[in-house]
Design a protein around this motif. Structure first.
Motif, PDB file in Angstrom:
ATOM      1  N   LEU A   1      25.918 -15.042 -17.326  1.00 42.42           N
ATOM      2  CA  LEU A   1      26.341 -16.406 -16.984  1.00 42.42           C
ATOM      3  C   LEU A   1      27.448 -16.388 -15.928  1.00 42.42           C
ATOM      4  CD1 LEU A   1      26.242 -17.883 -20.594  1.00 42.42           C
ATOM      5  CD2 LEU A   1      24.607 -18.254 -18.752  1.00 42.42           C
ATOM      6  N   TYR A   2      28.377 -15.445 -16.046  1.00 45.83           N
ATOM      7  CA  TYR A   2      29.436 -15.370 -15.031  1.00 45.83           C
ATOM      8  C   TYR A   2      28.903 -14.788 -13.713  1.00 45.83           C
ATOM      9  CZ  TYR A   2      32.832 -16.911 -18.446  1.00 45.83           C
ATOM     10  OH  TYR A   2      33.520 -17.671 -19.360  1.00 45.83           O
ATOM     11  N   LYS A   3      27.920 -13.881 -13.836  1.00 35.53           N
ATOM     12  CA  LYS A   3      27.300 -13.340 -12.609  1.00 35.53           C
ATOM     13  C   LYS A   3      26.654 -14.466 -11.816  1.00 35.53           C
ATOM     14  CE  LYS A   3      26.019  -8.774 -14.126  1.00 35.53           C
ATOM     15  NZ  LYS A   3      24.966  -7.943 -14.712  1.00 35.53           N
TER      16      LYS A   3
ATOM     17  N   GLN B   1      27.494 -17.412 -11.628  1.00 37.52           N
ATOM     18  CA  GLN B   1      28.524 -18.251 -10.988  1.00 37.52           C
ATOM     19  C   GLN B   1      29.289 -17.490  -9.912  1.00 37.52           C
ATOM     20  OE1 GLN B   1      31.210 -20.242 -13.729  1.00 37.52           O
ATOM     21  NE2 GLN B   1      29.657 -20.313 -15.308  1.00 37.52           N
ATOM     22  N   GLY B   2      28.938 -16.208  -9.716  1.00 30.78           N
ATOM     23  CA  GLY B   2      29.664 -15.385  -8.739  1.00 30.78           C
ATOM     24  C   GLY B   2      31.088 -15.100  -9.177  1.00 30.78           C
ATOM     25  N   LYS B   3      31.295 -15.060 -10.509  1.00 28.28           N
ATOM     26  CA  LYS B   3      32.649 -14.848 -11.037  1.00 28.28           C
ATOM     27  C   LYS B   3      32.692 -13.614 -11.930  1.00 28.28           C
ATOM     28  CE  LYS B   3      34.196 -19.638 -11.167  1.00 28.28           C
ATOM     29  NZ  LYS B   3      34.618 -20.717 -12.049  1.00 28.28           N
ATOM     30  N   TYR B   4      32.054 -12.547 -11.511  1.00 32.90           N
ATOM     31  CA  TYR B   4      31.927 -11.387 -12.391  1.00 32.90           C
ATOM     32  C   TYR B   4      32.266 -10.112 -11.641  1.00 32.90           C
ATOM     33  CZ  TYR B   4      29.674  -8.068 -15.577  1.00 32.90           C
ATOM     34  OH  TYR B   4      29.425  -7.036 -16.435  1.00 32.90           O
ATOM     35  N   ALA B   5      33.094  -9.278 -12.256  1.00 30.33           N
ATOM     36  CA  ALA B   5      33.417  -7.978 -11.650  1.00 30.33           C
ATOM     37  C   ALA B   5      33.453  -6.912 -12.729  1.00 30.33           C
ATOM     38  CB  ALA B   5      34.771  -8.056 -10.953  1.00 30.33           C
TER      39      ALA B   5
ATOM     40  N   CYS C   1      35.543 -13.176 -14.514  1.00 31.45           N
ATOM     41  CA  CYS C   1      35.264 -12.413 -15.731  1.00 31.45           C
ATOM     42  C   CYS C   1      35.334 -10.938 -15.357  1.00 31.45           C
ATOM     43  CB  CYS C   1      33.873 -12.776 -16.258  1.00 31.45           C
ATOM     44  SG  CYS C   1      33.289 -11.708 -17.578  1.00 31.45           S
ATOM     45  N   LEU C   2      36.297 -10.234 -15.935  1.00 32.42           N
ATOM     46  CA  LEU C   2      36.464  -8.797 -15.654  1.00 32.42           C
ATOM     47  C   LEU C   2      35.833  -8.017 -16.795  1.00 32.42           C
ATOM     48  CD1 LEU C   2      40.228  -8.743 -14.598  1.00 32.42           C
ATOM     49  CD2 LEU C   2      38.229  -8.814 -13.099  1.00 32.42           C
ATOM     50  N   SER C   3      34.879  -7.171 -16.455  1.00 30.39           N
ATOM     51  CA  SER C   3      34.109  -6.485 -17.479  1.00 30.39           C
ATOM     52  C   SER C   3      34.403  -4.989 -17.480  1.00 30.39           C
ATOM     53  CB  SER C   3      32.631  -6.741 -17.171  1.00 30.39           C
ATOM     54  OG  SER C   3      31.816  -6.009 -18.021  1.00 30.39           O
ATOM     55  N   LEU C   4      34.814  -4.474 -18.628  1.00 31.23           N
ATOM     56  CA  LEU C   4      35.086  -3.045 -18.760  1.00 31.23           C
ATOM     57  C   LEU C   4      33.819  -2.347 -19.266  1.00 31.23           C
ATOM     58  CD1 LEU C   4      38.595  -3.364 -20.395  1.00 31.23           C
ATOM     59  CD2 LEU C   4      38.119  -2.333 -18.162  1.00 31.23           C
ATOM     60  N   VAL C   5      33.347  -1.356 -18.519  1.00 32.52           N
ATOM     61  CA  VAL C   5      32.089  -0.693 -18.855  1.00 32.52           C
ATOM     62  C   VAL C   5      32.372   0.683 -19.465  1.00 32.52           C
ATOM     63  CG1 VAL C   5      29.889   0.129 -17.925  1.00 32.52           C
ATOM     64  CG2 VAL C   5      30.976  -1.897 -16.939  1.00 32.52           C
TER      65      VAL C   5
END
Ligand code: AMP
Length: 193
Positions: free
Chosen positions: A161-163, A165-169, A112-116
């Motif tokens: 939720l993605y954090k 799972q270790g799938k978050y950036a 999951c790629l998150s734009l801040v």
């Protein structure tokens, strides 16, 4: 496969960055917002239903959104994977997506790629986009602020939720478009199979 959830509040640049990711990694973009707009333009029953929520800056109910997404995921494609743009937007949709990717694609979400981006920058960007986009939900500051409120109350938890799972950036969504794209590419390269 590479299956990316492109995440962030309205106006964070998901659509723009999706175009870069598509080209770089040969992916198919599924944007639930675009699908709703297509249905609204063609005045389908789904479009009429969606419009009653979208025009107020509210989320469309989970079930109709997920059914629409499933139809898209089932369409044959020769790409290397998918970019989910604007979906999931709730915890329930996050669970649905996991199931959909597993059962239909026999795969997992890669990242999951998150734009801040700061709220005030979002409002400014969306009002500016509204001058040319023709989108009713970009035309009025009150609706824009409601979309941002919906994001914090219902959507922000998707990141958690993605954090877990270790799938978050996270990537800073303010700056040169090309520079932001390069940072996103680097995150995808870390998880490429
Ligand atoms: P977007 O183009 O992603 O900003 O989406 C525009 C509008 O479509 C949103 O403000 C929602 O009303 C609706 N929408 C798009 N994706 C979803 C979703 N996953 N769940 C519920 N509503 C959505």
């Amino acid at each position: 496969m590479i299956n990316i959830v492109l995440f962030g509040p309205p106006g964070s640049g998901k659509g723009t960055q999706a175009q870069h990711l598509i080209e770089k990694f040969n992916l198919k973009q599924i944007s639930t917002g675009d699908l709703f707009r297509y249905n609204m333009k063609n005045e389908t029953e789904l479009g009429k239903l969606a419009k009653s929520y979208i025009d107020k800056g509210e989320l469309v109910p989970d079930q109709v959104t997920t059914d629409m997404l499933i139809d898209e995921v089932k369409k044959p494609t020769d790409t290397r994977g998918f970019i989910f743009d604007g979906y999931p937007r709730t915890a329930i949709q996050t669970q649905s997506l996991e199931k959909i990717v597993k059962e239909i694609l026999n795969d997992d979400i890669s990242v999951c790629l998150s734009l801040v981006v700061d709220d005030e920058v979002l409002v400014e960007r969306l009002l500016k986009r509204g001058e040319t986009s023709g989108r009713t939900d970009d035309s009025n500051e009150e609706i824009i602020r409601n979309r941002i409120t919906e994001y914090y109350t219902k959507t922000a938890e998707v990141a958690e939720l993605y954090k877990q799972q270790g799938k978050y950036a996270e990537v800073n969504g303010v700056g040169e478009i090309e520079e932001i794209a390069q940072k996103l590419f680097a995150e995808v390269e870390k998880v490429q199979k």
